[in-house]
Design a protein around this motif. Structure first.
Motif, PDB file in Angstrom:
ATOM      1  N   GLN A  15       3.538   5.006   5.736  1.00  0.00           N
ATOM      2  CA  GLN A  15       2.123   5.898   5.286  1.00  0.00           C
ATOM      3  C   GLN A  15       2.057   6.994   5.113  1.00  0.00           C
ATOM      4  O   GLN A  15       3.006   7.430   6.146  1.00  0.00           O
TER       5      GLN A  15
ATOM      6  N   GLN B 151       7.383   6.784   9.119  1.00  0.00           N
ATOM      7  CA  GLN B 151       7.495   5.108   9.274  1.00  0.00           C
ATOM      8  C   GLN B 151       8.383   5.385  10.839  1.00  0.00           C
ATOM      9  O   GLN B 151       8.962   5.679  10.930  1.00  0.00           O
TER      10      GLN B 151
ATOM     11  N   LYS C 166       3.987  -4.496   6.915  1.00  0.00           N
ATOM     12  CA  LYS C 166       4.464  -3.769   8.279  1.00  0.00           C
ATOM     13  C   LYS C 166       6.025  -4.515   7.898  1.00  0.00           C
ATOM     14  O   LYS C 166       6.255  -3.953   8.700  1.00  0.00           O
TER      15      LYS C 166
ATOM     16  N   GLN D 133       6.868  -0.566  11.935  1.00  0.00           N
ATOM     17  CA  GLN D 133       6.133  -0.196  11.258  1.00  0.00           C
ATOM     18  C   GLN D 133       6.407  -0.132   9.124  1.00  0.00           C
ATOM     19  O   GLN D 133       7.781   0.419   9.081  1.00  0.00           O
TER      20      GLN D 133
END
Lengths: 115, 114
Positions: B44, B37, A107, B41
């Motif tokens: 992905q 994104q 993250k 975060q």
């Protein structure tokens, strides 16, 4: 499946101090490991990567990271930070045996360097 | 040598609409990957294109589709937009379709769905 945990969401440090950004990963397969940096309003830039060999990896801008297989960690370090190191840092893994390029990211850790 | 370029920089769409994002890879690269994104975060993985075919796909619904052209540039299409599709969409290119190679990222397209 793999997962990445970056243990600190924010790390504030003073200029010229050392810093460590922590990254743990979980995987049932062998992985490659990466650290990327993202400056505001920019894409990600590769700092360093571990593919094989020496567990201490040196990257750009004075950063280095150490792969610890027993602790499944890949912590990023710099002995003396500069104001310009302020950015978002991402740890990522990829499956060594996959057919593609997919990276699994954590993250992120926000590094804030102040004078 | 130009790096990875993406267009547009910003985009605002309404729920239910469709959007197309574009990416030109770094010179000499033949493999393009797309990432989403969300705010706060990490990126992905959506999918990867090589030789004009989708070679690998992440956990995204079929509303997300793509294309790669003979010049290696790529498009990401998202149909039936949802509010949750609001994110920064990153394109990355690499010189090889396998793992372990450095991926060069573009600056992204910021998509806002209202």
């Amino acid at each position: 499946a793999q997962s990445v945990t970056q243990l600190d969401s924010q790390v504030p440090v003073f200029e010229e101090a050392p810093v460590e950004l922590r990254c743990n990963y979980s995987s049932s397969v062998s992985v490659y490991l990466f650290w990327y940096v993202q400056y505001p309003n920019q894409g990600l830039q590769l700092l360093l990567k571990y593919l094989s060999g020496s567990t201490l990896v040196k990257g750009i801008n004075g950063f280095e990271a150490e792969f610890n297989k027993s602790q499944t960690s890949f912590h990023l370090r710099k002995p003396s930070v500069h104001i310009s190191d302020t950015a978002e840092y991402f740890c990522a893994v990829s499956d060594r045996d996959q057919a593609g390029t997919a990276l699994i990211f954590g993250k992120g850790t926000t590094l804030s360097v102040s004078s | 040598d130009a790096g990875v370029t993406q267009s547009p920089t910003h985009l605002i769409k309404t729920r239910g609409q469709q959007v197309t994002l574009r990416c030109s890879p770094k010179s000499g690269h033949d493999t393009v990957s797309w990432y989403q994104q969300a705010l706060g975060q990490g990126p992905q993985f959506i999918f990867q294109y090589y030789e004009e075919e989708e070679r690998q796909r992440g956990n995204f619904p079929d509303r997300f589709s793509g294309h790669q052209f003979p010049n290696y540039s790529s498009e990401l299409n998202v149909n039936a937009l949802l509010l949750g599709d609001s994110a920064l969409y990153l394109c990355a290119s690499s010189p090889n379709p396998g793992p372990g190679y450095e991926q060069y990222f573009g600056p992204g397209t910021r998509l806002t769905v209202t």
